[in-house]
Design an enzyme around this catalytic site. Structure first.
Site, PDB file in Angstrom:
ATOM      1  N   ASP A 136     -11.249  -3.580  -0.595  1.00 59.50           N
ATOM      2  CA  ASP A 136     -11.545  -4.211   0.688  1.00 59.50           C
ATOM      3  C   ASP A 136     -13.064  -4.326   0.811  1.00 59.50           C
ATOM      4  O   ASP A 136     -13.662  -5.319   0.406  1.00 59.50           O
ATOM      5  CB  ASP A 136     -10.915  -3.360   1.794  1.00 59.50           C
ATOM      6  CG  ASP A 136     -11.151  -3.924   3.183  1.00 59.50           C
ATOM      7  OD1 ASP A 136     -11.713  -5.022   3.286  1.00 59.50           O
ATOM      8  OD2 ASP A 136     -10.785  -3.261   4.165  1.00 59.50           O
ATOM      9  N   THR A 137     -13.714  -3.292   1.321  1.00 58.27           N
ATOM     10  CA  THR A 137     -15.180  -3.327   1.408  1.00 58.27           C
ATOM     11  C   THR A 137     -15.833  -2.953   0.083  1.00 58.27           C
ATOM     12  O   THR A 137     -17.039  -3.138  -0.084  1.00 58.27           O
ATOM     13  CB  THR A 137     -15.677  -2.332   2.459  1.00 58.27           C
ATOM     14  OG1 THR A 137     -15.330  -1.009   2.028  1.00 58.27           O
ATOM     15  CG2 THR A 137     -15.064  -2.605   3.813  1.00 58.27           C
ATOM     16  N   ARG A 156     -11.271   9.955   4.159  1.00 57.94           N
ATOM     17  CA  ARG A 156     -11.793   8.995   5.137  1.00 57.94           C
ATOM     18  C   ARG A 156     -12.655   9.756   6.130  1.00 57.94           C
ATOM     19  O   ARG A 156     -12.301  10.854   6.561  1.00 57.94           O
ATOM     20  CB  ARG A 156     -10.651   8.318   5.899  1.00 57.94           C
ATOM     21  CG  ARG A 156      -9.935   7.272   5.082  1.00 57.94           C
ATOM     22  CD  ARG A 156     -10.565   5.899   5.222  1.00 57.94           C
ATOM     23  NE  ARG A 156     -10.097   5.012   4.143  1.00 57.94           N
ATOM     24  CZ  ARG A 156     -10.776   3.981   3.688  1.00 57.94           C
ATOM     25  NH1 ARG A 156     -11.954   3.670   4.160  1.00 57.94           N
ATOM     26  NH2 ARG A 156     -10.300   3.239   2.733  1.00 57.94           N
ATOM     27  N   ASP A 204      -6.990   0.833  -8.692  1.00 57.23           N
ATOM     28  CA  ASP A 204      -6.664   0.963  -7.273  1.00 57.23           C
ATOM     29  C   ASP A 204      -5.778  -0.221  -6.891  1.00 57.23           C
ATOM     30  O   ASP A 204      -5.682  -1.192  -7.639  1.00 57.23           O
ATOM     31  CB  ASP A 204      -7.940   0.976  -6.419  1.00 57.23           C
ATOM     32  CG  ASP A 204      -7.735   1.764  -5.115  1.00 57.23           C
ATOM     33  OD1 ASP A 204      -6.573   2.018  -4.739  1.00 57.23           O
ATOM     34  OD2 ASP A 204      -8.742   2.109  -4.476  1.00 57.23           O
ATOM     35  N   LYS A 249     -10.458  11.578  -2.250  1.00 58.29           N
ATOM     36  CA  LYS A 249     -11.239  10.817  -1.271  1.00 58.29           C
ATOM     37  C   LYS A 249     -10.844  11.235   0.130  1.00 58.29           C
ATOM     38  O   LYS A 249      -9.685  11.531   0.384  1.00 58.29           O
ATOM     39  CB  LYS A 249     -10.939   9.324  -1.471  1.00 58.29           C
ATOM     40  CG  LYS A 249     -11.712   8.399  -0.587  1.00 58.29           C
ATOM     41  CD  LYS A 249     -11.275   6.960  -0.783  1.00 58.29           C
ATOM     42  CE  LYS A 249      -9.967   6.642  -0.098  1.00 58.29           C
ATOM     43  NZ  LYS A 249      -9.644   5.205  -0.081  1.00 58.29           N
ATOM     44  N   ASP A 277      -8.105   7.098  -5.469  1.00 61.61           N
ATOM     45  CA  ASP A 277      -7.369   7.444  -4.267  1.00 61.61           C
ATOM     46  C   ASP A 277      -6.116   8.192  -4.725  1.00 61.61           C
ATOM     47  O   ASP A 277      -5.340   7.669  -5.530  1.00 61.61           O
ATOM     48  CB  ASP A 277      -6.996   6.116  -3.564  1.00 61.61           C
ATOM     49  CG  ASP A 277      -6.209   6.337  -2.288  1.00 61.61           C
ATOM     50  OD1 ASP A 277      -5.727   7.459  -2.061  1.00 61.61           O
ATOM     51  OD2 ASP A 277      -6.080   5.369  -1.531  1.00 61.61           O
ATOM     52  N   GLY A 291     -16.143   0.068  -0.827  1.00 60.39           N
ATOM     53  CA  GLY A 291     -16.731   1.400  -0.651  1.00 60.39           C
ATOM     54  C   GLY A 291     -16.078   2.451  -1.533  1.00 60.39           C
ATOM     55  O   GLY A 291     -16.763   3.249  -2.199  1.00 60.39           O
ATOM     56  N   HIS A 297       0.830  -1.201   0.000  1.00 66.03           N
ATOM     57  CA  HIS A 297       0.000   0.000   0.000  1.00 66.03           C
ATOM     58  C   HIS A 297       0.873   1.262   0.000  1.00 66.03           C
ATOM     59  O   HIS A 297       0.541   2.262  -0.634  1.00 66.03           O
ATOM     60  CB  HIS A 297      -0.930  -0.019   1.215  1.00 66.03           C
ATOM     61  CG  HIS A 297      -1.846   1.150   1.252  1.00 66.03           C
ATOM     62  ND1 HIS A 297      -2.789   1.369   0.262  1.00 66.03           N
ATOM     63  CD2 HIS A 297      -1.947   2.174   2.114  1.00 66.03           C
ATOM     64  CE1 HIS A 297      -3.435   2.477   0.542  1.00 66.03           C
ATOM     65  NE2 HIS A 297      -2.942   2.991   1.647  1.00 66.03           N
TER      66      HIS A 297
HETATM   67  C1  R5P Z   1      -6.905   3.119   0.119  1.00 67.79           C
HETATM   68  O1  R5P Z   1      -6.150   3.824   0.642  1.00 67.79           O
HETATM   69  C2  R5P Z   1      -6.661   2.065  -0.916  1.00 67.79           C
HETATM   70  O2  R5P Z   1      -5.971   2.497  -2.035  1.00 67.79           O
HETATM   71  C3  R5P Z   1      -7.991   1.509  -1.327  1.00 67.79           C
HETATM   72  O3  R5P Z   1      -8.710   2.519  -1.964  1.00 67.79           O
HETATM   73  C4  R5P Z   1      -8.757   1.041  -0.159  1.00 67.79           C
HETATM   74  O4  R5P Z   1      -7.979   0.121   0.559  1.00 67.79           O
HETATM   75  C5  R5P Z   1     -10.057   0.374  -0.556  1.00 67.79           C
HETATM   76  O5  R5P Z   1     -10.800   0.079   0.596  1.00 67.79           O
HETATM   77  P1  R5P Z   1     -12.379  -0.106   0.483  1.00 67.79           P
HETATM   78  O6  R5P Z   1     -12.606  -1.064  -0.637  1.00 67.79           O
HETATM   79  O7  R5P Z   1     -12.783  -0.653   1.832  1.00 67.79           O
HETATM   80  O8  R5P Z   1     -12.970   1.238   0.232  1.00 67.79           O
END
Ligand code: R5P
Length: 333
Positions: free
Chosen positions: A240-241, A211, A236, A209, A186, A243, A145
């Site tokens: 994860d989720t 948080r 990306d 974006k 992101d 979102g 990351h």
């Molecule tokens: C964030 O910093 C990463 O690049 C991804 O955008 C993030 O990990 C995605 O997470 P989620 O799918 O939960 O929004």
């Protein structure tokens, strides 16, 4: 490809023994593909989980004097898989393996990489420490990351890019795209996004974006750039989720995007992410097998899901690490 230096291969074999591959429980299919690529068998081991959740591991044969690779991705159940990997590394060390390399296609806790607010941990550092304390002398991973996480390790590592398998596929489907524009959901991924734009010979746009809490919720805000009437390639590092990318799709569609292609390296796909993403107006979801995607999750996407394997990439890097040859040379670097 550079020419094999038989002398250095022989020296390396004498020093570290033969390649031995050990599969963790998290990614047996990927481990088998890597073994097939290298034309070796996965070494046998038993993993037993006691009623109190303690894990016990036993190797089927000796690792003494051998060059061992533990292939374990940090998939769910994360803490069990992480612990299993650490125990496997320690077992090999205690059995006098000459070298143990942790091969982690997806490294967990990569998002906990700094103290960006008071009273919080830097868990990525803790994970790196645990891997070293267990006895790994090197590591191989993909798309961290944050690149700086490499500095949390004191042992050398190879950090590979999913782009090496994603780019050839994107080049292949490029002719079917109308006026593509690469969008990163992101800003932290903007630099890597530029590489995809280069491959597609396409301009870039960005979504800013923010948080909104320490939990998994995210909010996509402003679109910087123009996507009106264009096909969008949303990129990306991980989903994860879902979102972040779900909001990104909403934003680009509101700004007049035509077809949307979603490209991400690590399919974490927690909870109902698959269902959530599959409901979006996305033409194709393109990802890799750094993490396994269970059948019931794949089913949500149907034909729209393309999973490219990183097995050959990892296999070739293992081969070169074993033989003491350049990995950069694979990419003309
Ligand atoms: C964030 O910093 C990463 O690049 C991804 O955008 C993030 O990990 C995605 O997470 P989620 O799918 O939960 O929004």
């Amino acid at each position: 490809m550079i020419e094999l230096d038989q002398e250095s291969i022989k020296r390396s074999r004498m020093r570290y023994g033969e390649i031995q591959l050990y599969a963790g429980s998290a990614c047996p299919e990927l481990a088998q593909k890597i073994a097939n690529y290298l034309d070796v068998s996965l070494k046998g081991r038993d993993v037993i989980e006691f009623p109190n959740e303690n894990l016990f591991l036993k190797l089927h044969s000796s690792a003494r004097g051998q060059d061992c690779y533990v292939i374990q991705t940090h998939a769910t159940p994360l803490h069990r898989n992480l612990m299993e990997m650490l125990i496997m590394i320690q077992t090999l060390r205690l059995d006098y393996a000459s070298r143990v390399t942790a091969v982690m296609p997806y490294l967990a806790y990569s998002r906990s990489d700094k103290k960006d607010q008071p009273r919080v941990p830097i868990t990525a550092r803790l994970v790196a420490d645990m891997i070293e304390v267990a006895g790994a002398s090197r590591y191989i991973t993909m798309d961290l990351h944050a690149g700086q996480i490499q500095g949390f390790f004191t042992v050398p590592g190879d950090v590979l890019r999913g782009a090496h398998v994603l780019n050839p596929y994107l080049r292949k489907i490029r002719p079917q795209m109308k006026d593509p524009v690469v969008v990163t959901a992101d800003l932290g991924f903007a630099k890597k996004g530029r590489q995809y734009a280069h491959v597609l010979d396409a301009p870039m746009s960005f979504i800013e974006k923010r948080r909104i809490a320490n939990d998994a919720r995210a909010e996509a805000l402003t679109l910087i750039g123009d996507v009106n009437g264009k096909d969008v390639v949303l990129v990306d590092d991980e989903v994860d989720t879902g979102g972040t990318l779900a909001q990104a799709v909403k934003v680009v569609k509101e700004h007049g995007a035509a077809d949307v292609y979603m490209v991400f390296v690590h399919p974490v796909l927690s909870r109902n992410a698959s269902e959530r993403l599959a409901a979006l107006p996305v033409t194709e979801f393109i990802t890799t097998d750094t993490l396994p995607i269970p059948e019931q999750k794949r089913a949500f996407f149907g034909e729209r899901l393309t999973v490219l394997t990183v097995s050959q990439l990892l296999g070739e890097v293992i081969r070169r690490a074993h033989e003491g040859r350049s990995v950069g040379a694979m990419f003309n670097e």
